[in-house]
Design an enzyme around this catalytic site. Structure first.
Site, short mmCIF file in Angstrom:
data_model
loop_
_atom_site.label_atom_id
_atom_site.label_comp_id
_atom_site.label_asym_id
_atom_site.label_seq_id
_atom_site.Cartn_x
_atom_site.Cartn_y
_atom_site.Cartn_z
N ASP A 255 -17.73 9.77 -9.26
CA ASP A 255 -16.30 10.02 -9.43
C ASP A 255 -16.09 10.52 -10.86
OD1 ASP A 255 -13.30 9.61 -9.60
OD2 ASP A 255 -13.65 8.61 -7.69
N ASP B 10 -18.00 15.44 -12.55
CA ASP B 10 -16.98 16.28 -11.95
C ASP B 10 -17.61 17.13 -10.84
OD1 ASP B 10 -15.04 18.15 -11.31
OD2 ASP B 10 -14.26 18.21 -13.36
N GLU C 12 1.16 6.84 -6.08
CA GLU C 12 1.12 5.79 -5.07
C GLU C 12 1.84 6.23 -3.79
OE1 GLU C 12 2.75 5.83 -7.80
OE2 GLU C 12 4.77 5.03 -7.59
N LYS D 127 8.25 -2.08 -5.87
CA LYS D 127 9.70 -2.11 -6.10
C LYS D 127 10.29 -3.48 -5.76
CE LYS D 127 10.34 2.85 -5.37
NZ LYS D 127 10.94 3.92 -4.57
N ALA E 36 3.82 5.17 0.05
CA ALA E 36 4.99 4.35 0.39
C ALA E 36 4.71 2.84 0.45
CB ALA E 36 5.61 4.83 1.69
N CYS F 18 -1.82 15.24 7.15
CA CYS F 18 -0.95 16.25 6.53
C CYS F 18 -1.28 17.66 6.99
CB CYS F 18 -1.05 16.20 5.01
SG CYS F 18 -0.28 14.74 4.31
N TYR G 285 -1.65 20.79 0.21
CA TYR G 285 -2.64 19.73 0.42
C TYR G 285 -3.13 19.79 1.87
CZ TYR G 285 -4.20 14.86 1.15
OH TYR G 285 -4.91 13.72 1.50
N ARG H 106 6.67 6.80 9.85
CA ARG H 106 5.24 6.95 9.56
C ARG H 106 4.50 5.79 10.23
NH1 ARG H 106 7.02 10.92 7.79
NH2 ARG H 106 6.56 12.03 5.87
P1 NAD Z 1 -8.03 8.39 -4.31
O1 NAD Z 1 -7.25 9.38 -5.10
O2 NAD Z 1 -7.91 6.95 -4.66
O3 NAD Z 1 -9.58 8.76 -4.37
C1 NAD Z 1 -10.04 10.07 -4.55
C2 NAD Z 1 -11.03 10.03 -5.69
O4 NAD Z 1 -11.55 11.35 -5.91
C3 NAD Z 1 -10.38 9.61 -7.03
O5 NAD Z 1 -10.99 8.44 -7.54
C4 NAD Z 1 -10.61 10.80 -7.92
O6 NAD Z 1 -10.87 10.46 -9.28
C5 NAD Z 1 -11.81 11.46 -7.27
N1 NAD Z 1 -11.92 12.84 -7.69
C6 NAD Z 1 -10.91 13.76 -7.79
N2 NAD Z 1 -11.38 14.90 -8.30
C7 NAD Z 1 -12.71 14.71 -8.52
C8 NAD Z 1 -13.73 15.54 -9.03
N3 NAD Z 1 -13.49 16.80 -9.43
N4 NAD Z 1 -15.00 15.04 -9.13
C9 NAD Z 1 -15.26 13.75 -8.75
N5 NAD Z 1 -14.32 12.92 -8.25
C10 NAD Z 1 -13.07 13.40 -8.14
O7 NAD Z 1 -7.69 8.63 -2.79
P2 NAD Z 1 -8.04 7.79 -1.48
O8 NAD Z 1 -6.77 7.25 -0.97
O9 NAD Z 1 -9.18 6.88 -1.73
O10 NAD Z 1 -8.46 8.98 -0.49
C11 NAD Z 1 -9.80 9.32 -0.24
C12 NAD Z 1 -9.84 10.55 0.66
O11 NAD Z 1 -9.12 10.30 1.87
C13 NAD Z 1 -9.21 11.80 0.05
O12 NAD Z 1 -9.98 12.92 0.44
C14 NAD Z 1 -7.87 11.89 0.71
O13 NAD Z 1 -7.38 13.20 0.76
C15 NAD Z 1 -8.16 11.32 2.08
N6 NAD Z 1 -6.95 10.76 2.70
C16 NAD Z 1 -6.43 9.60 2.22
C17 NAD Z 1 -5.28 9.08 2.80
C18 NAD Z 1 -4.66 7.82 2.31
O14 NAD Z 1 -3.65 7.40 2.88
N7 NAD Z 1 -5.21 7.14 1.31
C19 NAD Z 1 -4.67 9.76 3.87
C20 NAD Z 1 -5.23 10.95 4.32
C21 NAD Z 1 -6.39 11.43 3.74
#
Ligand code: NAD
Length: 326
Positions: free
Chosen positions: A34, A52, A193, A202, A195, A122, A151, A222
């Site tokens: 990460d 990255d 964050e 809140k 909902a 989404c 997105y 939702r």
């Molecule tokens: P999150 O933001 O907590 O985790 C994503 C992680 O990716 C973060 O820790 C961020 O630092 C890391 N990241 C971003 N850019 C990076 C890079 N360039 N190199 C390395 N790491 C990088 O999100 P999450 O809720 O844990 O979601 C995980 C996955 O699930 C995502 O792909 C998200 O789109 C998908 N998703 C999540 C939800 C949800 O409700 N949480 C819903 C639909 C889809």
């Protein structure tokens, strides 16, 4: 027997952090990667790399061996306050697409077969989600495509990318469409964050007899899936013969005002709701779990209320901890 190995991309994030722990509990050797460490817990990964994933050289260092399982969760994302304002569109599309292009190709070149990709609800067309009481999120309703955010468009592109590698390069990638995952150790303030966490914060911060602000008229609907269920569905999918895309979500749909009322009830506090204008997303969204039930014989079992009770207690504790540190 040799120890199985897994790579979790996005291990410093909410779902990735939980997933590392789950895979460790199963006996895997786990590498996490990460751009940051997890904000709310120490990692239990055997190896955690800060890097990255937009940088191909970093990705080659991270994917330096053949992992049995790769989970690609890294993405530039956030809640409605981040995704639906339009201000972050270029970053969201560029960063997440670059990560997916890099990680998937590096996996292919290491002859890694099984890669899990987390798409999102989404990506479903906006026109099927205008009626808050009857949203259509059946997997086959995805086309003709019309997501309401960039997105969602990036997720759709990347879904197709993973499935194209399956067809053209003999990979066995698995694609899930997550529907609003929530639980402890997630982002609960700062603008990214979602909902459930925002409501918990809140309400926890509201004074007795005070009020909380809820975006929109609160009638938008939702469904929300507790983190443990999400991990179970994801792991089952990766290890199955079904490539997806398939919904991983809950079918327990609720309006946002009712979600707020649920949290107020859990907190047992006299607090009112005030609806204010704010970024919203679609009018209604619910998971449709018919396909995952048919293909994997699995459905989530926990009620929303149970998960919200655990999440509320955790966020209340975090607020208290921050307060004590001041
Ligand atoms: P999150 O933001 O907590 O985790 C994503 C992680 O990716 C973060 O820790 C961020 O630092 C890391 N990241 C971003 N850019 C990076 C890079 N360039 N190199 C390395 N790491 C990088 O999100 P999450 O809720 O844990 O979601 C995980 C996955 O699930 C995502 O792909 C998200 O789109 C998908 N998703 C999540 C939800 C949800 O409700 N949480 C819903 C639909 C889809």
């Amino acid at each position: 027997m040799t120890q199985k190995t897994a790579l979790v991309c996005g291990a410093g994030g909410f779902i990735g952090g939980h997933l590392v722990k789950r895979l460790k509990d199963e006996g895997f050797w786990v590498r996490g990667v990460d751009v940051k460490f997890h904000e709310h817990a120490d990692t239990v990964a055997d190896d955690f790399m800060i890097g990255d994933l937009r940088d191909q050289r970093v990705v080659r260092e991270v994917i330096d061996r053949r992992f049995d399982e790769v989970y690609q969760l890294a993405a530039d994302m956030g809640g409605a306050g981040y995704i639906f304002t339009g201000e972050n569109d270029a970053n969201v599309m560029h960063n997440s697409a670059t990560i997916n292009l890099n990680v998937l190709d590096a996996c292919h070149k290491r002859n890694i077969k099984r890669v899990f990709y987390s798409s999102s609800a989404c990506m479903y067309p906006e026109h099927n989600q205008l009626d808050p009481d009857n949203p259509n999120c059946a997997e086959h309703s995805a086309y003709p495509a019309n997501p309401d955010s960039e997105y969602g468009w990036e997720k759709l592109f990347s879904e197709r990318l993973y499935l194209a590698y399956n067809r053209n390069h003999g990979m066995e990638c698995r694609v899930a469409r997550y529907h609003n995952i929530f639980g402890p150790l997630g982002t609960w303030d700062g603008g990214k964050e979602k909902a459930p966490a925002a409501m918990c914060r809140k309400v926890a911060l509201a004074a007795d007899g005070g009020e909380i602000e809820v975006w929109g008229d609160g009638l938008q609907t939702r469904s929300f899936l507790y983190i443990d269920e999400c991990l179970e569905g994801s792991i089952r999918l990766l290890r199955s013969d079904f490539e997806g895309p398939v919904n991983i979500g809950s079918e327990e749909m609720i309006s946002i005002n009712d979600l707020a009322r649920m949290v107020i009830d859990i907190a047992d506090k006299p607090v009112d709701i005030r609806n204010i204008p704010g970024p919203l997303g679609v009018r209604g969204r619910n998971s449709d779990n018919r396909l995952i039930a048919e293909k994997l014989g699995w459905a989530p079992s926990q009620s929303l209320r149970e998960g919200m009770e655990i999440t509320y207690e955790w966020i209340k504790g975090e607020i208290q901890r921050q307060h004590n540190q001041r």
